[in-house]
Every structure is written in C-alpha cells, then in structure tokens.
Design an enzyme around this catalytic site. Structure first.
Site, mmCIF file in Angstrom:
data_model
loop_
_atom_site.group_PDB
_atom_site.id
_atom_site.type_symbol
_atom_site.label_atom_id
_atom_site.label_comp_id
_atom_site.label_asym_id
_atom_site.label_seq_id
_atom_site.Cartn_x
_atom_site.Cartn_y
_atom_site.Cartn_z
ATOM 1 N N GLY A 1 0.816 -1.217 0.000
ATOM 2 C CA GLY A 1 0.000 0.000 0.000
ATOM 3 C C GLY A 1 0.846 1.262 0.000
ATOM 4 N N GLY A 2 2.066 1.148 -0.531
ATOM 5 C CA GLY A 2 2.917 2.336 -0.634
ATOM 6 C C GLY A 2 3.551 2.766 0.686
ATOM 7 N N ARG B 1 -3.075 -12.789 -6.236
ATOM 8 C CA ARG B 1 -4.533 -12.783 -6.056
ATOM 9 C C ARG B 1 -5.199 -12.173 -7.287
ATOM 10 N NH1 ARG B 1 -4.832 -7.325 -5.719
ATOM 11 N NH2 ARG B 1 -3.152 -6.318 -4.571
ATOM 12 N N GLU C 1 16.770 0.351 -3.614
ATOM 13 C CA GLU C 1 16.891 0.219 -5.066
ATOM 14 C C GLU C 1 16.960 1.575 -5.730
ATOM 15 O OE1 GLU C 1 13.612 -2.491 -5.819
ATOM 16 O OE2 GLU C 1 12.249 -0.877 -6.233
ATOM 17 N N LYS C 2 17.330 1.555 -6.982
ATOM 18 C CA LYS C 2 17.417 2.762 -7.793
ATOM 19 C C LYS C 2 16.018 3.354 -7.882
ATOM 20 C CE LYS C 2 19.380 5.423 -10.939
ATOM 21 N NZ LYS C 2 20.321 6.429 -10.397
ATOM 22 N N GLU D 1 4.186 -7.187 -11.448
ATOM 23 C CA GLU D 1 4.204 -5.734 -11.637
ATOM 24 C C GLU D 1 5.601 -5.224 -11.985
ATOM 25 O OE1 GLU D 1 0.503 -4.288 -8.872
ATOM 26 O OE2 GLU D 1 2.500 -3.868 -8.099
ATOM 27 N N ARG E 1 -11.874 3.731 -11.631
ATOM 28 C CA ARG E 1 -12.266 3.391 -10.256
ATOM 29 C C ARG E 1 -13.071 4.562 -9.726
ATOM 30 N NH1 ARG E 1 -7.613 0.204 -6.953
ATOM 31 N NH2 ARG E 1 -6.666 -0.871 -8.715
ATOM 32 N N LEU F 1 13.429 5.302 -9.941
ATOM 33 C CA LEU F 1 13.199 5.657 -11.348
ATOM 34 C C LEU F 1 12.350 6.927 -11.372
ATOM 35 C CD1 LEU F 1 12.411 2.046 -12.605
ATOM 36 C CD2 LEU F 1 14.566 3.266 -12.824
ATOM 37 N N LYS G 1 -3.976 3.132 -7.441
ATOM 38 C CA LYS G 1 -4.395 3.226 -8.844
ATOM 39 C C LYS G 1 -5.772 3.879 -8.954
ATOM 40 C CE LYS G 1 -1.798 -1.001 -9.531
ATOM 41 N NZ LYS G 1 -1.881 -2.481 -9.443
HETATM 42 P P1 ADP Z 1 3.469 -1.471 -2.521
HETATM 43 O O1 ADP Z 1 3.422 -2.955 -2.339
HETATM 44 O O2 ADP Z 1 3.609 -0.726 -1.228
HETATM 45 O O3 ADP Z 1 2.364 -0.960 -3.378
HETATM 46 P P2 ADP Z 1 5.391 -1.391 -4.756
HETATM 47 O O4 ADP Z 1 6.752 -1.956 -4.685
HETATM 48 O O5 ADP Z 1 4.373 -2.116 -5.575
HETATM 49 O O6 ADP Z 1 4.871 -1.160 -3.253
HETATM 50 O O7 ADP Z 1 5.482 0.079 -5.268
HETATM 51 C C1 ADP Z 1 4.341 0.916 -5.297
HETATM 52 C C2 ADP Z 1 4.597 2.121 -6.144
HETATM 53 O O8 ADP Z 1 5.743 2.860 -5.641
HETATM 54 C C3 ADP Z 1 4.934 1.838 -7.594
HETATM 55 O O9 ADP Z 1 3.770 1.634 -8.391
HETATM 56 C C4 ADP Z 1 5.685 3.095 -7.958
HETATM 57 O O10 ADP Z 1 4.743 4.150 -8.141
HETATM 58 C C5 ADP Z 1 6.496 3.417 -6.710
HETATM 59 N N1 ADP Z 1 7.842 2.795 -6.737
HETATM 60 C C6 ADP Z 1 8.217 1.615 -6.191
HETATM 61 N N2 ADP Z 1 9.521 1.336 -6.441
HETATM 62 C C7 ADP Z 1 9.998 2.377 -7.166
HETATM 63 C C8 ADP Z 1 11.274 2.693 -7.772
HETATM 64 N N3 ADP Z 1 12.338 1.884 -7.653
HETATM 65 N N4 ADP Z 1 11.375 3.845 -8.467
HETATM 66 C C9 ADP Z 1 10.313 4.682 -8.599
HETATM 67 N N5 ADP Z 1 9.103 4.442 -8.074
HETATM 68 C C10 ADP Z 1 8.926 3.313 -7.362
#
Ligand code: ADP
Length: 448
Positions: free
Chosen positions: A164-165, A291, A200-201, A275, A337, A203, A237
């Site tokens: 969930g970010g 899921r 991680e890097k 993803e 949504r 983006l 989203k």
């Molecule tokens: P969660 O499980 O908390 O949703 P995610 O790993 O799926 O975490 O990442 C959620 C969102 O965070 C991604 O859709 C993107 O918007 C942003 N994000 C995650 N990792 C990166 C990254 N390495 N660089 C830029 N944005 C990222």
C-alpha cells in the site's frame, strides 16, 4: 467441481465472484459485518452469515469467524477476493487444515511473494529483470551508502514487508539516507511489525505496467497481456487500461513470454500479477500480487475470458482450456475506479445513495454493489464502482468512456466521477502520454 463457495469479502468484488459462481452452478455463501446486512452481495448469495461488528479486524479479517461460517454452511472452498485475507499465507494454511480449498496459489507462494526481498531474488533467478539495488536486506547505514554510491542517486528505501505504498522513502542525496532509513524502518515496524529494509534505484518517470498470468496444476501457464496502471495518487491506482499505450505487440509478446515462462518454472497455480516499472524501453520487476486484482476486468474485456471462472476451475485441479496461442487481444479497454470521495481532495464521502443510474450500451460494464437507497458505510475502502468500457481501438474506447461517464448518475454522495471527466478532457491522457507522477502533478494544477 465445487458445490458451494464461501466468499470472504464484500462490495463489488463479492458480487463479481458470486456472479461467476452462479453461472457455474455453484452455490454461494456471503459473509458480512453488521454494517453490511443490507449489502447486495448478502442479498444475492444463497446463504449468508454475519461474522462480526463493522471494523474489518473483527469481521472480514476474523479468521475463526470465517472458518466457522464455512464449516456451518458446508462450503468446500473459500474465495478471498482482493484485500482483506487474500494475501495472508497463514489464512491459506488454516483453510487447508480444515479441508477447505483456498481459491488462490499455495500458501508457500503467497509467503514467498509477500516478502519483497525474497520475491525480487526469486524473480531475478527466474530470468525476470529487476530494479538495480541491494542484494537482499540492508543492515547498516555504511552498507546502504556503499550500495547507493554504486547504483547512483536518487535511490528508494523500501520495506521488505511493505504494501500500500507504506514504508518507502526516496533519497536524493547521501545526507538524506540515514534519516530516510530510520523513517522507513519506523513506519514499516508500526505497519507490518517488521523493519527489514532494502534499497533500489529510484526511477524518475516510469510507467506502471503489469502482466496478468494464470497457471494450472499441470504445468500450463499463460500470460493474458498487460495493464497500464500508471495513473496513481499516493501509489493508489485510479484508472487502468489495456493494452498499454506505451507497448507494441513485439514488446508485449517478449515480456509476456518471459513472465509466463518464469511463473511456470516457479510452479505457480492460479491468477497472479507481475508488476513492473517501465522506463526507456526497459522493464523492472517491483512485485508480484498473488490474487485477483481490482483491475482484472480490463483484461477480461480484451481477452473475452472470465478470470474468476478460470481461477475457480484451476483451484479444482482442472487443466487450462486454452494455450498461449489461443489468447487473442481484441481492442482496447479502460477501467475507472469510482470512489465515494471528493473528486479533488479525496476526502471520504460515505452516505446514502439517493439516486442511482448506471450507464449501459455496447461494451460498457459496471462492476458495483450500489443501488438506490443503499448507504455506503464509512468503515471500508471507498471504492464503490468500477466502470469498464471497451472499444475496437483506444480512440473508440475513449469516446465510449466519455459517453458512459456522462450517463452515470450516483446521487446523494460525492464521487470521483468528475475527476475521470476531467481526465478524459486532457490532451496528455488522451495521447497516452503519462507516467506514474503525472496524475499528482495534474491534481496540483487543478487545486490551484
Ligand atoms: P506497494 O506494495 O507498497 O504498493 P510497490 O513496490 O508495488 O509497493 O510500489 C508501489 C509504487 O511505488 C509503484 O507503483 C511506484 O509508483 C512506486 N515505486 C516503487 N519502487 C519504485 C522505484 N524503484 N522507483 C520509482 N518508483 C517506485
């Protein structure tokens, strides 16, 4: 085939699963909190069981109550939907211990993908490209500094148990690294009880592109193309489309092929979503969801498949009735949504639905549990409807979406329909020229 399925969820997704069961001749059991007594999924199910008071922790997350409901009604399988217990490996184990089928992957695969570090290592081992970063967890600031220097700033600190970010911090300069690690660690500890971090890097301008996969117990795996979910606010989203305006058929085939092969090597069973962030023609794995996803209808619209039916079928041990070459993508689909929220501030707006008039017509689908007179309770996720439309191409799809949004009347509460109407009038959106940061910038412009 199952005779009776208990649906451990609520709202539109409970109804979606009920509909698939009904068409398959499977009886359904709805479970509900006291706040959802009059909900559509409860009214339509063959049987229903109240599992607790309104807070989700006491009802939709109440494992003993859900298991008892399944035992009392004699359900032979449980469908968890999305959210709530859908990615809870312990729940999947408990369901199995009671000789009930959990409709989803094995508990082992849920556990593996729930740990983002393990998931990333697994993806890499299976030949899926990942975001450059730490090998495993980072245990000290010194180690983090070394890795960040090597991959270059900006970097992002993420929690292994994140979701969930939450538990994510962007770091632009070396002096921000220490504070970001403590902040992400504290947030992750509070939210997930685990402060393991990795790096991680970061983006700057990626798109979020995800591939839908489906595997059976006989080693057959297919991918069902991608969905572009780059329109996000606070990592949530808002609108999804398939195919992605950024990919061509060759890229889809190549990446879909890599993903399907990897999932097959893993022995993955059921529906899953892999993803990626996508930037400058490169894919970078971020996570796998084990899921059914909220946005699965866009894939259904362009493939003509009922994903919930296929998910139930493979859970019984049936073979996939198609191969990769049988899967054809037809046209373009977009999902909006619709939340019970203010369209610009996103303040929750629960309450009574005074009027309800959903749109209709060719290739227009509404997945919603709303009806006139229904009261949206304040306790749960604010998603109240999904409007999904298809067109023979993206342009036709956009015209149909505009027409459908105009027709949609939800009276009595605020909804995010006006936000989608703003989006559809925007050139960048119409041209498909957006990335994961685009929507937040758009919202800032509209506030001012
Ligand atoms: P969660 O499980 O908390 O949703 P995610 O790993 O799926 O975490 O990442 C959620 C969102 O965070 C991604 O859709 C993107 O918007 C942003 N994000 C995650 N990792 C990166 C990254 N390495 N660089 C830029 N944005 C990222």
């Amino acid at each position: 085939m199952f005779e009776k399925i208990l649906i451990a969820n609520r709202g539109e997704i409970a109804l979606r699963i009920h509909r698939a069961c009904r068409e398959m001749g499977i009886a359904t059991v709805a479970v509900h909190s006291t706040a959802d007594e009059n909900a559509m999924h409860v009214r339509l199910a063959d049987e229903s069981v109240c599992i607790g008071p309104p807070p989700a922790a006491d009802s939709y997350l109440n494992i003993p109550a859900i298991i008892s409901a399944a035992e009392v009604t004699g359900a032979d399988a449980i469908h968890p939907g999305y959210g709530f217990l859908s990615e809870n490996a312990r729940f999947a184990d408990i369901v199995a211990e009671h000789s009930i089928t959990f409709i989803g992957p094995t508990a082992e695969h849920i556990r593996l993908m729930g740990d983002k570090i393990a998931a990333k290592e697994t993806a890499k081992r299976l030949g899926i490209p990942v975001v450059p970063g730490s090998e495993g967890s980072i245990d000290s600031l010194a180690e983090a500094e070394k890795i960040a220097d090597a991959i270059g700033y900006p970097v992002i600190v993420k929690a292994a148990s994140g979701g969930g970010g939450r538990g994510m911090k962007v770091v632009r300069t070396p002096d921000e690294l220490g504070p970001a690690m403590s902040a992400a660690g504290t947030e992750a500890k509070a939210a997930f009880g685990d402060d393991t971090l990795y790096l991680e890097k970061f983006l700057e301008r990626p798109r979020h592109i995800e591939f839908q996969v489906l595997g059976d117990m006989h080693g057959n795996t297919v991918h069902l193309g991608e969905r572009d979910c780059s329109l996000q606010r606070r990592h949530q989203k808002i609108l999804e489309e398939a195919p992605s305006p950024a990919l061509n058929d060759k890229e889809r085939e190549r990446m879909g092929g890599i993903v399907a092969k990897a999932i097959s090597k893993l022995g993955y069973i059921g529906l899953g979503t892999v993803e990626f962030l996508y930037e400058n023609g490169e894919f970078y794995f971020i996570e796998m969801n084990t899921r059914l996803q909220v946005e699965h209808p866009v894939t259904e619209m362009i493939t003509g498949l009922d994903l919930v039916r296929e998910q139930i079928r493979v859970a019984t041990g049936a073979k996939l009735p198609f191969r990769q070459k049988d899967i054809k993508f037809r046209g373009h689909a977009i999902e909006c949504r619709i939340n019970a929220e203010d369209p610009l501030t996103f303040a929750p707006s629960p309450g009574k639905i005074a009027e309800y008039h959903p749109p209709g017509g060719l290739d227009v689908r509404v997945d919603s549990a709303l009806y006139a007179g229904y009261t949206v309770p304040p306790y749960y996720d604010s998603l109240i409807s999904k409007l999904i439309v298809r067109g023979t191409n993206r342009n036709e799809c956009l015209l149909r979406l505009r027409r459908s949004l105009e027709e949609y009347v939800i009276g009595g509460i605020k909804t995010t329909i006006p936000l989608h109407q703003l989006l559809i009038g925007n050139d960048d959106f119409v041209n498909g020229a957006y990335n994961i940061n685009w929507l937040e910038a758009f919202l800032r412009d509209h506030e001012g």
